[in-house]
Design an enzyme around this catalytic site. Structure first.
Site, mmCIF file in Angstrom:
data_model
loop_
_atom_site.group_PDB
_atom_site.id
_atom_site.type_symbol
_atom_site.label_atom_id
_atom_site.label_comp_id
_atom_site.label_asym_id
_atom_site.label_seq_id
_atom_site.Cartn_x
_atom_site.Cartn_y
_atom_site.Cartn_z
ATOM 1 N N HIS A 28 0.836 -1.202 0.000
ATOM 2 C CA HIS A 28 0.000 0.000 0.000
ATOM 3 C C HIS A 28 0.871 1.253 0.000
ATOM 4 O O HIS A 28 0.887 2.013 0.983
ATOM 5 C CB HIS A 28 -0.915 -0.002 1.227
ATOM 6 N N SER A 31 -1.160 4.803 0.390
ATOM 7 C CA SER A 31 -1.606 5.087 1.764
ATOM 8 C C SER A 31 -0.438 5.511 2.639
ATOM 9 O O SER A 31 -0.623 6.259 3.609
ATOM 10 C CB SER A 31 -2.280 3.850 2.356
ATOM 11 N N SER A 334 -21.501 -8.931 38.879
ATOM 12 C CA SER A 334 -21.959 -10.242 38.424
ATOM 13 C C SER A 334 -20.807 -11.205 38.171
ATOM 14 O O SER A 334 -20.875 -12.381 38.526
ATOM 15 C CB SER A 334 -22.784 -10.104 37.144
ATOM 16 N N GLU A 355 -17.206 -3.763 25.034
ATOM 17 C CA GLU A 355 -16.375 -4.961 25.099
ATOM 18 C C GLU A 355 -15.156 -4.904 24.185
ATOM 19 O O GLU A 355 -14.114 -5.483 24.495
ATOM 20 C CB GLU A 355 -17.216 -6.206 24.785
ATOM 21 N N HIS A 404 -21.548 -16.314 33.470
ATOM 22 C CA HIS A 404 -22.939 -16.501 33.050
ATOM 23 C C HIS A 404 -23.013 -17.311 31.758
ATOM 24 O O HIS A 404 -23.727 -16.975 30.825
ATOM 25 C CB HIS A 404 -23.650 -15.153 32.895
ATOM 26 N N GLN A 416 -28.567 -13.552 27.023
ATOM 27 C CA GLN A 416 -27.522 -13.473 28.054
ATOM 28 C C GLN A 416 -26.684 -14.745 28.145
ATOM 29 O O GLN A 416 -25.749 -14.795 28.940
ATOM 30 C CB GLN A 416 -28.155 -13.218 29.424
ATOM 31 N N ARG A 462 -23.101 -18.887 36.766
ATOM 32 C CA ARG A 462 -23.837 -17.992 37.662
ATOM 33 C C ARG A 462 -24.269 -18.701 38.945
ATOM 34 O O ARG A 462 -24.124 -18.164 40.043
ATOM 35 C CB ARG A 462 -25.060 -17.458 36.934
#
Length: 614
Positions: A28, A31, A334, A355, A404, A416, A462
């Site tokens: 590239h 760029s 949790s 996340e 979980h 979930q 959990r």
């Protein structure tokens, strides 16, 4: 170095990018050419870096987020004198460390880039480490392209950097107007980028990216700003300096069609050397005061959730390892990561519901020598898979916890439930995937994760489960535990996590009716305990895998791969979550999915042709 010399350095960087791509027959260069003046000013006047000591604690960090522009980075290294002309021309060749997109095979590259939108989020992690953990005034410079400003991860990072007031972070946006297939969304509208970044709380400067004096002033101002991160928005031309390709569509990702003519147009090959400014001395810091936290110990027969053991074990690990940092995705109550936060608040980082930024910050901190554990729900880690994949390319040994997991979480429903996480993590190069079934096993595996060379993943649940093992037992990575066995075993049930308890219930009922069943706790899903599984296959001839996960890519596939080497295969049967769950109690969820004790018992009955009452 005078402005005129800096302009010549920019031309040298362009020529070297053209030459490298021409030698490789790919790359590239256009760029790279757009950002050459920006890079020249940064290298010669603002970067503080000891190339002989890339691990110097005071070094600034340069992240080339637009990793496809790697010829520019390698041209910078030639200008700094750390690679020579011959090595530059090995670009993209087999065995060369000058890869198509930068990786840490080069000692001056901290993280792999090329998957666009990752440089700034990783830079946020590095900046957080410098500001809050190390308290060292190094600066993070992130050079990104305008196309990647469309990535949502960039705006997760922008928001977090402003919230944390990361004035040691400078984003340089190479606004060259052209993407891969044509114009970018905003083109040269620098005001559009400025409005967004200022709305997020950044300081911004707009500049002509080919005006050496203006670029120098903008970078100097960015380095002097206090209290907020700064973005330098630079208007540039893709393919700058070569009329055939400058600001023209159709040349992205290709060597220049006439490289020799382009080199002549750019003024020919140069050999300008830059003496990069060294970092300032870093004063020794006193050893941090560490609050002692006793390692968790649980009695056999107690009812404890593995997520509870994870939090307690992590806090205890932080008492003996000052390099451990923990990142949370706003679910620390949790996942129980907040237990670490209460014990070691100076090393606990809240990343909120972002996340991608969570994992990227962990990668950045790992690149700075810290040992990060990042935790969120197993289901939500799937959002960050590309960052996990690139962490492996970066050889960043981050440790992840997905809580979980599975249908056993109960009434919250399928949005979930982590039902794909084992498959996702098993595919990551060099990863370790662990699925403990009780509290003491979890605590032990957390300690082992601190020693892993690559990416580790711990799956927690959990609900509370019965403690099966004593607090002093060891669970090495790559091992398993045989919990039930006998000479008359007719089937081996292989389980992990919550299904271990269901398998034991089924095995006890079957044994009472005269049917011997071996039960293996496969807590290490990758690497898997090949020897124990092969012995079980030899002894019983039939393996039944049971997992709180989709049938693809999890425990069943891990076991099947053991017998994929051409040896005689045992009979392999899988119980897994094949339906779309709804809301129900944990017990109902396991029953509906066909992975509870009754379902295991029924499956064994079919395999051996005997009826057993549970």
């Amino acid at each position: 170095m005078r402005d005129e010399e800096l302009a010549e350095l920019g031309q040298q960087l362009r020529v070297d990018a053209v030459r490298a791509a021409a030698a490789a027959g790919s790359g590239h260069p256009t760029s790279s050419m757009s950002a050459a003046d920006l890079a020249a000013v940064l290298l010669a006047r603002h970067l503080r870096y000891d190339f002989d000591r890339p691990d110097h604690p005071g070094n600034d960090r340069l992240i080339l987020s637009k990793g496809h522009a790697s010829p520019l980075l390698y041209a910078l290294y030639r200008a700094a004198g750390v690679i020579d002309d011959a090595e530059l021309l090995t670009f993209r060749r087999d065995g060369s460390p000058l890869e198509g997109h930068p990786t840490p095979r080069l000692p001056w590259v901290d993280v792999a880039t090329g998957s666009l939108g990752q440089g700034l989020p990783v830079g946020v992690g590095m900046a957080l480490a410098g500001k809050r953990v190390e308290q060292v005034p190094y600066r993070i410079w992130v050079l990104c392209g305008d196309s990647e400003m469309a990535e949502g991860s960039v705006w997760e990072a922008a928001e977090h950097a402003a919230f944390e007031r990361l004035d040691n972070l400078v984003l340089i946006v190479d606004v060259n107007r052209l993407g891969q297939r044509g114009p970018t969304r905003e083109g040269w509208d620098l005001d559009a980028y400025e409005r967004r970044l200022r709305a997020f709380g950044w300081l911004t400067t707009e500049v002509d990216g080919h005006d050496i004096a203006a670029v120098d002033a903008a970078l100097g101002e960015a380095a002097a700003n206090a209290g907020k991160p700064t973005a330098v928005l630079a208007r540039t031309h893709k393919g700058r300096g070569v009329a055939e390709v400058e600001d023209q569509e159709g040349f992205h990702g290709k060597p220049l069609p006439h490289p020799e003519e382009a080199i002549r147009e750019l003024g020919g090959i140069r050999n300008i050397h830059v003496d990069v400014a060294p970092p300032p001395p870093v004063p020794a810091r006193p050893a941090p005061g560490i609050r002692s936290v006793d390692p968790p110990r649980y009695r056999v027969g107690d009812e404890v959730a593995t997520r509870d053991a994870f939090g307690a074990a992590l806090a205890a690990l932080g008492s003996v390892r000052a390099d451990v940092v923990v990142l949370d995705g706003e679910v620390g109550d949790s996942t129980r990561a907040q237990v670490f936060g209460r014990a070691h608040p100076d090393r606990y980082f809240e990343c909120y519901i972002a996340e991608q930024q969570l994992v990227a910050a962990a990668v950045g901190m790992r690149a700075r020598g810290h040992l990060p554990f990042a935790a969120t729900f197993a289901a939500f880690l799937t959002r960050a898979h590309d960052f996990i994949r690139m962490a492996a390319v970066s050889e960043a040994g981050i440790q992840l916890c997905g809580s979980h997991s599975g249908v056993s979480i109960g009434q919250d429903g399928p949005s979930q439930m982590g039902l794909e996480d084992l498959a996702m993590m098993r595919t990551v190069h060099g990863s370790t995937v662990l699925c403990p079934c009780d509290a003491n096993q979890t605590a032990c595996l957390v300690r082992h994760m601190a020693q892993l060379p690559g990416i580790g993943y711990l799956r927690t649940t959990r609900g509370a489960g019965t403690v099966l093992y004593g607090p002093d037992e060891d669970f090495p990575v790559g091992g398993s535990r045989v919990l039930r066995s006998g000479d008359a075993d007719r089937v081996t049930v292989v389980a992990a996590g919550v299904t271990v308890h269901e398998a034991l219930r089924a095995a006890d009922a079957l044994a009472a009716a005269g049917t011997g069943v071996r039960v293996i706790d496969l807590y290490s899903v990758k690497p898997v305990d090949t020897a124990t599984l092969q012995q079980a296959a030899d002894d019983t001839g039939c393996l039944l895998t049971v997992e709180d996960h989709r049938p693809e890519g999890g425990v069943g596939d891990a076991v099947a791969e053991v017998f994929a080497d051409g040896r005689p295969q045992p009979r392999l049967v899988r119980l897994a979550v094949r339906t779309m769950p709804g809301s129900a109690t944990p017990e109902e969820q396991l029953r509906h999915a066909g992975i509870d004790a009754a379902s295991i018992t029924a499956a064994v009955e079919l395999l051996v042709g005997e009826a057993v009452a549970l």
